[in-house]
Design a protein around this motif. Structure first.
Motif, short mmCIF file in Angstrom:
data_model
loop_
_atom_site.label_atom_id
_atom_site.label_comp_id
_atom_site.label_asym_id
_atom_site.label_seq_id
_atom_site.Cartn_x
_atom_site.Cartn_y
_atom_site.Cartn_z
N GLN A 30 0.80 -1.23 0.00
CA GLN A 30 0.00 0.00 0.00
C GLN A 30 0.83 1.28 0.00
O GLN A 30 0.33 2.32 -0.41
N ILE A 31 2.06 1.21 0.46
CA ILE A 31 2.92 2.41 0.42
C ILE A 31 3.48 2.52 -1.00
O ILE A 31 4.32 1.71 -1.41
N THR A 32 3.00 3.51 -1.74
CA THR A 32 3.29 3.59 -3.18
C THR A 32 4.41 4.56 -3.54
O THR A 32 4.73 4.70 -4.72
N ASP A 33 4.97 5.23 -2.55
CA ASP A 33 6.03 6.18 -2.88
C ASP A 33 7.41 5.62 -2.53
O ASP A 33 8.32 6.37 -2.17
N LYS A 34 7.56 4.32 -2.67
CA LYS A 34 8.89 3.73 -2.42
C LYS A 34 9.91 4.30 -3.40
O LYS A 34 11.07 4.51 -3.06
N VAL A 35 9.47 4.54 -4.63
CA VAL A 35 10.29 5.25 -5.62
C VAL A 35 9.70 6.65 -5.77
O VAL A 35 8.51 6.80 -6.06
N GLY A 36 10.51 7.66 -5.57
CA GLY A 36 10.05 9.04 -5.70
C GLY A 36 10.87 9.80 -6.72
O GLY A 36 12.10 9.68 -6.75
N VAL A 37 10.19 10.54 -7.59
CA VAL A 37 10.84 11.38 -8.59
C VAL A 37 10.28 12.79 -8.45
O VAL A 37 9.07 12.96 -8.22
N ARG A 38 11.14 13.79 -8.56
CA ARG A 38 10.69 15.18 -8.49
C ARG A 38 11.16 15.93 -9.72
O ARG A 38 12.35 15.92 -10.06
N VAL A 39 10.21 16.57 -10.39
CA VAL A 39 10.51 17.41 -11.54
C VAL A 39 10.21 18.85 -11.15
O VAL A 39 9.09 19.16 -10.74
N VAL A 40 11.21 19.70 -11.25
CA VAL A 40 11.05 21.12 -10.95
C VAL A 40 11.08 21.90 -12.26
O VAL A 40 12.01 21.72 -13.06
N THR A 41 10.05 22.72 -12.48
CA THR A 41 9.96 23.52 -13.70
C THR A 41 10.08 25.00 -13.34
O THR A 41 10.13 25.37 -12.17
N TYR A 42 10.10 25.83 -14.39
CA TYR A 42 10.12 27.26 -14.15
C TYR A 42 8.72 27.82 -13.91
O TYR A 42 8.51 28.60 -12.99
N LEU A 43 7.76 27.40 -14.74
CA LEU A 43 6.43 28.01 -14.72
C LEU A 43 5.33 26.98 -14.56
O LEU A 43 5.52 25.79 -14.81
N ARG A 44 4.14 27.46 -14.18
CA ARG A 44 3.00 26.57 -13.96
C ARG A 44 2.57 25.88 -15.25
O ARG A 44 2.14 24.72 -15.23
N ASP A 45 2.66 26.59 -16.39
CA ASP A 45 2.31 25.95 -17.66
C ASP A 45 3.18 24.73 -17.92
O ASP A 45 2.73 23.73 -18.50
N ASP A 46 4.43 24.80 -17.48
CA ASP A 46 5.34 23.67 -17.68
C ASP A 46 4.97 22.49 -16.79
O ASP A 46 5.21 21.33 -17.15
N VAL A 47 4.41 22.77 -15.61
CA VAL A 47 3.93 21.68 -14.74
C VAL A 47 2.86 20.88 -15.47
O VAL A 47 2.88 19.64 -15.50
N THR A 48 1.93 21.60 -16.09
CA THR A 48 0.87 20.93 -16.86
C THR A 48 1.44 20.15 -18.03
O THR A 48 1.02 19.02 -18.31
N ALA A 49 2.42 20.75 -18.72
CA ALA A 49 3.04 20.07 -19.86
C ALA A 49 3.71 18.77 -19.43
O ALA A 49 3.59 17.75 -20.12
N VAL A 50 4.41 18.79 -18.30
CA VAL A 50 5.08 17.58 -17.81
C VAL A 50 4.04 16.52 -17.46
O VAL A 50 4.19 15.34 -17.81
N ALA A 51 2.98 16.92 -16.76
CA ALA A 51 1.94 15.96 -16.38
C ALA A 51 1.28 15.36 -17.62
O ALA A 51 1.01 14.15 -17.67
N ASP A 52 1.01 16.18 -18.63
CA ASP A 52 0.40 15.68 -19.86
C ASP A 52 1.33 14.71 -20.58
O ASP A 52 0.89 13.69 -21.13
#
Length: 334
Positions: A78-100
């Motif tokens: 049930q603990i699903t964050d055993k592997v964690g990745v973090r992506v840091v972007t410059y702008l909020r639009d880029d957050v959406t782009a990465v998620a898409d």
């Protein structure tokens, strides 16, 4: 030992036994995420990752709810964050782009926009997009990432300002001792800071939108010692050429300028003439983007459409010939 304690102990022992494999998977997810972002031409600040430590896993596995009952019946599964990745972007639009992009290329098991959830409550505070991803069973993965099958990764995507707020807030709250009489004032100050950073994020986005609307007609003084189109000039030109595309990483403009040099294109005038000969909407349709491809990716596809196999054979493309060939097949299938 109670049944609950034994369950936690067994889960921790299982996790400790596979921790090395989890660390390898974390490294693999970081490499794959970076490759996906680079291939899509999406701008980002950093991609980092980690395997949850055994101590951190043990602490989470032992958590209980307000009534004292365990949060996890089967902590290992049930603990699903055993592997964690973090992506840091410059702008909020880029957050959406990465998620898409991740949604297009991987199987998304969960997707939460914690900033939106906070806003719906009428508050300012923690803002980050959290996705739980895994290799898609149908699409599969390149051979070098086959070892990631069977693993999932918790991916946090946030802007650099959201990241700064979250890191500082975490450092203060979890590594410092806050006197009870200061808690309410501290909460108010964190809320104020979160509101100011959200405003700054919006202003930075507006600055980029304003710049994109005016790009394309300005060139910097040329460096006669370097035959390549400068990265700055190319960024400005592509911003005007592909007005609906996001910015790409600074080093990617320099990289694709080198590919242009291999093709014998050394001026923006030559490049403009070449791009006038293509049907950009048709290329976009054949590629079937489900994410906002960056400016460098858009140029990359245009060059692939024009030069075909010659583009595949460029020295600067030797490391990605297989993926380019798959894209070329898409372009020729239309």
């Amino acid at each position: 030992m109670s049944d609950d304690q034994e369950r936690v102990r067994d889960a921790v022992q299982r996790y400790a036994a596979v921790h090395g494999a989890v660390q390898e998977a974390a490294d693999g997810f970081v490499a794959m995420t970076t490759a996906l972002l680079d291939d899509a031409g999406i701008n980002y600040v950093s991609v980092t990752g980690r395997a949850k430590t055994v101590a951190s896993f043990a602490g989470k596995a032992a958590r209980t709810g307000p009534d004292g009952t365990p949060l996890y019946d089967d902590p290992f599964e049930q603990i699903t964050d055993k592997v964690g990745v973090r992506v840091v972007t410059y702008l909020r639009d880029d957050v959406t782009a990465v998620a898409d992009l991740l949604s297009d290329q991987l199987s998304v098991l969960d997707d939460r926009d914690l900033g939106r959830e906070t806003a719906r409550q009428g508050r300012f505070g923690y803002a980050s997009r959290h996705l739980l991803v895994a290799i898609d069973r149908i699409k599969g993965a390149p051979a070098q990432y086959e070892g990631l099958k069977g693993f999932s990764a918790s991916v946090q995507v946030r802007t650099i300002l959201q990241h700064a707020w979250a890191e500082f807030e975490h450092d203060i709250r979890y590594k410092g001792t806050i006197p009870e009489e200061h808690v309410s004032d501290l909460d108010r100050r964190f809320t104020l800071a979160a509101g100011l950073l959200e405003l700054a994020d919006r202003e930075f986005s507006e600055i980029r939108h304003r710049l994109q609307a005016t790009m394309g007609g300005h060139a910097l003084p040329a460096d006669d010692s370097d035959p390549r189109i400068s990265a700055a000039d190319l960024a400005s030109f592509l911003g005007g050429q592909f007005t609906d595309a996001g910015w790409s990483r600074t080093d990617h403009y320099a990289w694709i300028s080198g590919l242009l040099l291999e093709l014998g294109i050394t001026s923006l005038e030559e490049l403009a003439g070449l791009l006038q000969s293509i049907d950009a909407p048709a290329i976009n349709a054949r590629m079937g983007y489900r994410y906002p491809a960056g400016a460098v990716r858009r140029l990359d596809d245009a060059l692939l459409a024009v030069f075909g196999s010659r583009y595949l054979g460029l020295h600067g493309n030797a490391h990605r010939e297989a993926s380019l060939r798959a894209r070329l097949d898409k372009l020729r299938a239309g």
